[in-house]
Design a protein around this motif. Structure first.
Motif: not given
Length: 655
Positions: A594-611
């Motif tokens: 769960a913590l890693m999932g939340i951490g991963i969400a941050i760069p995805i949202v800020t960059s706008g790129r799922a990859d």
């Protein structure tokens, strides 16, 4: 004698409330993106507990009850996010809104969440004290809190398993893409379609370990009924006669065809079973629910008469609960009136919202206790609400009404938010029951967390809609965030008015639900220890097969641990140590993922790129590595629990 409240360690402190609000908002925002993107949210009670222990310890102090308050309020973030993203985007998909209206989203999410807290107050005694349901995430959160309070061998187990869960999440498709999220195999055997798969999430194995083998078997059996019986039969005998669906399915690979048939037809078997199961759960729970209300009223009278009540039995006063339900319902009645413009419609629908809200909050809380919040079929509950509401609106407004689907979704949205919070509330109260917290303080904190989370939902939704689009592909956003549940809600509400729902599948599912209930009652009458709870089976029918497989595996591991220890002649204390170690490991895996999932969400949202974190294709591996990672973590869980047989000083978990 109970401990006087004044002598208790701090609980509802200013710093705990502040930290809980901040975490609730952050978790709500992160889960909104992930839910729209992947169709599921991250259970946040355990991550919030871990963060709370770290922050409050750094500030000085931070006892177990204060940390429990923080995780209680913070966990509302993921619940409110789930309730909103499952329903409210349907209003944009239906074309009723062009963007997300702040005041409307705030009212629906905030008031729905607070009503969920109020509806669930009498359920605490019924489900936690009397029926003693498992509430797996609540137990796991309690183990995390107790370990943080008394660092020992449990800290090592929790930390190492959290690292394992975090690594698996980082390596998956939303992170480095070393491994996929699921492994599946499919093909045709003659004219029959065969499909089997498993999600590669270690957290689901952790959930399975906590809920046990019985529930694991039932949910997997439901999934196999859907995927290994219904889909092959439909593909072989029914699909050729469905011209529209046959055209879409033409030339699809087996796996994509299975997914198409499940999403368009077969999952509605689960809807039918869930409708029957929900009603049966209410019938079965009627005495416990009534007892919960009576005991709540008795506690209120005893408190008013000056009779001492143990702090662990002090819920919000039932009189205040009833007054609060009336007060928080009035603004919703005004919202419905603003939509339909007819008091003859808005007032009955408000009553429908209150009644179905309480009924489905009861079902949601019961299912959360049975299979956990992560696998609670809230979207199925919402479908049932929308179906019932749409039928009433159809009778009152006629089949040509353009506002009917919108009004049905609005009612469903409030009930969905309430049901999500109710299930979460009972998980938190189970945690509090184990660690000795005061229920009314948790209930107040959860209401504050729900209202705080609702404040950020509309801005986050508008941000994501502007950046990616939601649900419907457009020229500006050709690949929008899928929002699978909201898309289904829009289809159900619009389909009922347009006559496009697969009623045959819903009816067959209802008959399946009746058959499962008969089987369960037969097993009960024979005194069998194995049971077939209908809602657990409906979960399996309704959700993808790959989610149920690792839950079953986790249940098998728990069963093997107990069986092997008993064969060795391990005493009860040893079994308790094994149970504690296994729960700690499962909690750690859930926490880490769960913590890693939340951490991963941050760069995805800020960059706008799922990859954004993805490695080059040459460095990405396939399903084999993912299955190996899952097998290693499963074996690690087994060995950790079995190591309790070598003794140790770890005390048994509080009950």
């Amino acid at each position: 004698m109970s401990t006087p409240s004044a002598a208790l360690p701090p609980q509802l402190t200013f710093r705990a409330i502040t930290l809980a609000i901040v975490l609730a908002m952050i978790l709500a925002a992160a889960n909104t993106y992930l839910g729209l993107f992947a169709g599921m949210t991250i259970a946040s009670a355990i991550p919030a507990a871990v963060v709370s222990m770290a922050v409050l310890r750094a500030l000085g102090g931070g006892g177990i009850l204060e940390n429990n308050i923080v995780q209680t309020g913070a966990s509302a973030g993921s619940s409110i996010a789930s309730g909103v993203i499952f329903t409210i985007p349907a209003l944009v998909i239906l074309g009723y809104w062009q963007d997300f209206k702040y005041s409307w989203v705030l009212a629906i999410a905030g008031l729905g969440g607070i009503l969920g807290v109020l509806f669930s107050v009498p359920l605490r005694r019924a489900l936690i004290v009397e029926q003693k349901l498992a509430f797996p995430e609540g137990q796991a959160a309690a183990e995390v809190l107790k370990t943080g309070e008394n660092p020992s061998e449990g800290i090592r187990i929790l930390g190492l398993s959290a690292l394992g869960g975090a690594f698996a999440k980082l390596a998956a498709a939303s992170g480095l893409r070393l491994i996929p999220d699921a492994a599946a195999s499919s093909g045709f055997f003659g004219k029959y379609l065969a499909y089997f798969g498993t999600n590669l999430s270690p957290a689901l194995i952790g959930v399975g370990y906590i809920v046990g083998l019985n529930v694991g078997i039932v949910v997997l059996a439901g999934a196999m009924l859907s995927w290994n019986i219904a889909i092959p039969v439909y593909a072989a005998f029914v699909l050729p006669s469905n011209a529209e669906l046959s055209t879409i399915a033409a030339g699809l690979p087996a796996e994509e065809l299975a997914g198409l048939l499940w999403s368009k037809q077969i999952r509605y078997l689960g809807v039918g079973a869930m409708l029957v199961g929900g009603m049966w759960a209410l019938v079965s729970l009627r005495h416990s629910l009534a007892s919960g209300v009576r005991s709540g009223l008795a506690a209120a009278r005893a408190s008013a008469a000056g009779v001492a009540v143990a702090h662990t039995e002090q819920d919000l006063p039932m009189k205040s609960v009833l007054i609060g339900i009336v007060l928080f319902t009035l603004p919703l009645a005004a919202l419905y009136q603003a939509i339909v413009g007819n008091f003859a419609v808005s007032l009955p629908m408000t009553v429908v919202m209150v009644v179905t809200g309480f009924l489905f909050c009861s079902v949601s809380a019961y299912m959360a206790g049975l299979v956990g919040s992560s696998n609670n079929p809230v979207s199925g509950i919402t479908i049932a609400t929308i179906l019932f509401s749409a039928v009433m609106l159809l009778l009152m407004m006629g089949p040509e009404s353009s506002i009917g689907p919108v009004a049905a979704v609005m009612i469903g949205a409030v009930v969905c938010c309430a049901a999500c919070i109710a299930g979460d509330n009972l998980q938190d109260l189970k945690c509090g029951y184990i660690v000795g917290a005061t229920p009314w303080r948790q209930q107040v904190m959860l209401a504050i967390g729900a209202a705080s989370s609702a404040l950020v939902m509309a801005p986050v939704l508008n941000l994501l809609a502007d950046a990616y689009g939601i649900g419907v592909a457009t020229e500006a956003h050709p690949k929008p965030l899928p929002a699978p549940q909201a898309t289904l809600m829009a289809s159900v509400s619009k389909g009922l008015f347009g006559g496009q729902l697969p009623w045959d599948m819903i009816a067959i599912g209802a008959l399946i639900g009746v058959a499962i209930i008969v089987l369960d009652e037969t097993l009960k009458a024979r005194g069998s220890s194995f049971r077939t709870p209908v809602l657990a089976a409906a979960v399996g029918i309704y959700l993808p097969l790959e989610l149920m497989t690792p839950i079953f595996i986790g249940g098998v591991i728990a069963h093997l641990v107990e069986r092997h220890l008993r064969r060795r002649g391990t005493d009860q204390a040893g079994l308790e140590r094994a149970n504690r170690k296994g729960l700690l490991f499962a909690a750690g895996v859930i926490t880490g993922e769960a913590l890693m999932g939340i951490g991963i969400a941050i760069p995805i949202v800020t960059s706008g790129r799922a990859d954004v974190l993805a490695l080059p294709p040459s460095m990405q591996f396939g399903e084999s590595l993912g299955l190996l990672v899952l097998a290693v973590l499963g074996a690690w869980l087994y060995r950790t629990a079995m190591s309790a047989d070598r003794g140790g000083s770890t005390p048994p978990p509080a009950r």
